[in-house]
Design a protein around this motif. Structure first.
Motif, PDB file in Angstrom:
ATOM      1  N   UNK A 186      68.613   9.765  -5.430  1.00  0.00           N
ATOM      2  CA  UNK A 186      69.380   9.305  -4.268  1.00  0.00           C
ATOM      3  C   UNK A 186      70.850   9.604  -4.436  1.00  0.00           C
ATOM      4  N   UNK A 187      71.374   9.331  -5.625  1.00  0.00           N
ATOM      5  CA  UNK A 187      72.789   9.561  -5.868  1.00  0.00           C
ATOM      6  C   UNK A 187      73.127  11.050  -5.816  1.00  0.00           C
ATOM      7  N   UNK A 188      72.282  11.879  -6.447  1.00  0.00           N
ATOM      8  CA  UNK A 188      72.546  13.317  -6.464  1.00  0.00           C
ATOM      9  C   UNK A 188      72.485  13.913  -5.068  1.00  0.00           C
ATOM     10  N   UNK A 189      71.486  13.514  -4.275  1.00  0.00           N
ATOM     11  CA  UNK A 189      71.366  14.053  -2.926  1.00  0.00           C
ATOM     12  C   UNK A 189      72.536  13.622  -2.052  1.00  0.00           C
ATOM     13  N   UNK A 190      72.955  12.360  -2.165  1.00  0.00           N
ATOM     14  CA  UNK A 190      74.096  11.889  -1.388  1.00  0.00           C
ATOM     15  C   UNK A 190      75.383  12.589  -1.813  1.00  0.00           C
ATOM     16  N   UNK A 191      75.508  12.846  -3.119  1.00  0.00           N
ATOM     17  CA  UNK A 191      76.694  13.538  -3.618  1.00  0.00           C
ATOM     18  C   UNK A 191      76.763  14.957  -3.066  1.00  0.00           C
ATOM     19  N   UNK A 249      88.514  13.410  -6.565  1.00  0.00           N
ATOM     20  CA  UNK A 249      87.922  12.131  -6.157  1.00  0.00           C
ATOM     21  C   UNK A 249      87.409  12.180  -4.726  1.00  0.00           C
ATOM     22  N   UNK A 250      88.059  12.983  -3.874  1.00  0.00           N
ATOM     23  CA  UNK A 250      87.606  13.124  -2.483  1.00  0.00           C
ATOM     24  C   UNK A 250      86.332  13.958  -2.428  1.00  0.00           C
ATOM     25  N   UNK A 251      86.306  15.041  -3.197  1.00  0.00           N
ATOM     26  CA  UNK A 251      85.112  15.890  -3.195  1.00  0.00           C
ATOM     27  C   UNK A 251      83.901  15.142  -3.764  1.00  0.00           C
ATOM     28  N   UNK A 252      84.114  14.343  -4.811  1.00  0.00           N
ATOM     29  CA  UNK A 252      83.004  13.601  -5.421  1.00  0.00           C
ATOM     30  C   UNK A 252      82.630  12.377  -4.612  1.00  0.00           C
ATOM     31  N   UNK A 253      83.573  11.836  -3.863  1.00  0.00           N
ATOM     32  CA  UNK A 253      83.280  10.727  -2.965  1.00  0.00           C
ATOM     33  C   UNK A 253      83.105   9.387  -3.630  1.00  0.00           C
ATOM     34  N   UNK A 285      75.396  16.070  -0.309  1.00  0.00           N
ATOM     35  CA  UNK A 285      75.696  15.977   1.126  1.00  0.00           C
ATOM     36  C   UNK A 285      77.189  15.741   1.339  1.00  0.00           C
ATOM     37  N   UNK A 286      77.768  14.845   0.525  1.00  0.00           N
ATOM     38  CA  UNK A 286      79.199  14.552   0.624  1.00  0.00           C
ATOM     39  C   UNK A 286      80.031  15.792   0.310  1.00  0.00           C
ATOM     40  N   UNK A 287      79.698  16.497  -0.761  1.00  0.00           N
ATOM     41  CA  UNK A 287      80.451  17.681  -1.156  1.00  0.00           C
ATOM     42  C   UNK A 287      80.324  18.781  -0.108  1.00  0.00           C
ATOM     43  N   UNK A 288      79.131  18.929   0.461  1.00  0.00           N
ATOM     44  CA  UNK A 288      78.935  19.933   1.508  1.00  0.00           C
ATOM     45  C   UNK A 288      79.753  19.593   2.744  1.00  0.00           C
ATOM     46  N   UNK A 289      79.836  18.301   3.075  1.00  0.00           N
ATOM     47  CA  UNK A 289      80.630  17.879   4.230  1.00  0.00           C
ATOM     48  C   UNK A 289      82.112  18.169   4.009  1.00  0.00           C
ATOM     49  N   UNK A 290      82.619  17.809   2.808  1.00  0.00           N
ATOM     50  CA  UNK A 290      84.030  18.064   2.500  1.00  0.00           C
ATOM     51  C   UNK A 290      84.317  19.561   2.526  1.00  0.00           C
ATOM     52  N   UNK A 305      73.307  23.030  -6.676  1.00  0.00           N
ATOM     53  CA  UNK A 305      74.557  22.657  -7.349  1.00  0.00           C
ATOM     54  C   UNK A 305      75.441  23.864  -7.622  1.00  0.00           C
ATOM     55  N   UNK A 306      74.883  24.918  -8.226  1.00  0.00           N
ATOM     56  CA  UNK A 306      75.691  26.081  -8.617  1.00  0.00           C
ATOM     57  C   UNK A 306      76.341  26.778  -7.417  1.00  0.00           C
ATOM     58  N   UNK A 307      75.597  27.073  -6.340  1.00  0.00           N
ATOM     59  CA  UNK A 307      76.257  27.694  -5.187  1.00  0.00           C
ATOM     60  C   UNK A 307      77.364  26.832  -4.582  1.00  0.00           C
ATOM     61  N   UNK A 308      77.128  25.518  -4.540  1.00  0.00           N
ATOM     62  CA  UNK A 308      78.140  24.634  -3.976  1.00  0.00           C
ATOM     63  C   UNK A 308      79.379  24.573  -4.868  1.00  0.00           C
TER      64      UNK A 308
END
Length: 317
Positions: free
Chosen positions: A121-126, A93-97, A128-133, A67-70
């Motif tokens: 599940x929610x934290x891991x998906x979040x 809202x886009x970064x959080x998805x 992944x979403x933030x890393x993609x953005x 979390x902190x590095x991201x």
């Protein structure tokens, strides 16, 4: 007689079966409730649950470490990179998805009373979403960075007319003023250069012609150039326009002549600089070190390059 005996035997078997079942449940109750012992299957399930809890805790710890590095990357991206290259901010809202409100994370509520599985599940998906953005953002910055070598040529850094030493042609500066025609105070969004119609007007930086408009009032005949990197310039009250929409122009290339079109009190050139959609003082961008000889040399080279370009274009047709 044999029938009575057979009936009696069946009754004994049934009684034996019922007593056995009763004794089994009594034993089971005593084993689990009185003695506090657990069934083998229960022990296996509990041991499996403990193993899952340990794995979930370890996964949660690993997610915390990401979390902190991201977040640091996101902060640097928004506060430095996208700002420097005049890119629009990515909405939160886009970064959080929008993952926190997704119903798919409530599907395990029946099996996951504490919410551990759905939370992971929610934290891991979040993440992944933030890393993609973030990855897409860096791709965009990389593309801009590839063109950043031309940034110095694109910034509107010269006067749009041949400059004089004391800027004596400036008749109205940027800021609030008493409008000479409308008769009330309003923000003057650019700089006015007073001069007779027909003087050359030059592009102040490399750009693409965004729009060419003709209005009966307001700015009259006008040109808007898009320089990229968040910069645009406007040239208004023109007499003759020498460019068309979509054309690429170089700094120092003539794009128009001064005039008296639109709402004016006399012939002049109105010049604006816009950065990220907001008017800024054009005087802050003028290169005060450029000499008249250097300016003339620049517009001569721009005219020569433009002539060569159109000659090559006409031959290739």
């Amino acid at each position: 007689m044999s029938g009575i005996w057979e009936k009696h035997r069946r009754k004994r078997y049934l009684t034996f079966f019922l007593v056995s079942v009763a004794l089994f449940f009594v034993y089971l109750y005593a084993y689990t409730q009185w003695l506090g012992w657990e069934l083998p299957k229960t022990r296996r399930l509990k041991r499996h649950n403990v193993e899952l809890a340990v794995k979930a805790k370890e996964l949660d710890r690993r997610l915390d470490a990401l979390v902190d590095p991201l977040d640091a990357l996101e902060l640097r991206d928004e506060g430095i990179y996208r700002s420097v290259f005049a890119l629009n901010s990515i909405p939160h809202s886009v970064r959080e998805g929008g993952l926190t409100s997704d119903r798919k994370y409530t599907d395990t509520d029946g099996q996951d009373r504490k919410g551990n599985i759905s939370s992971l599940k929610m934290r891991s998906d979040l993440l992944v979403k933030k890393a993609f953005v973030q990855s897409r953002s860096y791709d965009e910055i990389t593309q801009v960075l590839a063109a950043a070598g031309n940034m110095a040529n694109c910034i509107p850094a010269i006067c749009p007319i041949v400059p004089d030493r004391n800027m004596s042609r400036v008749s109205s500066r940027f800021g609030f003023r008493h409008h000479p025609v409308l008769g009330y105070s309003r923000l003057h969004r650019g700089i006015d250069f007073s001069m007779k119609p027909g003087n050359p007007v030059y592009a102040t930086g490399d750009a693409v012609v965004e729009s060419v408009k003709i209005e009966m009032r307001g700015y009259g005949r006008q040109i808007v150039l898009d320089h990229g990197f968040g910069y645009k310039t406007r040239y208004a009250h023109l007499k003759k326009i020498l460019v068309t929409e979509g054309m690429k122009v170089k700094r120092g290339e003539q794009i128009a002549t001064t005039g008296n079109s639109g709402l004016t009190s006399g012939p002049h050139l109105h010049y604006e600089v816009l950065y990220k959609g907001h008017n800024v003082n054009p005087a802050n961008y003028f290169d005060k070190d450029i000499t008249l000889e250097q300016y003339i040399d620049m517009i001569d080279r721009a005219a020569e390059e433009s002539e060569k370009f159109y000659e090559h274009k006409s031959r290739s047709k």
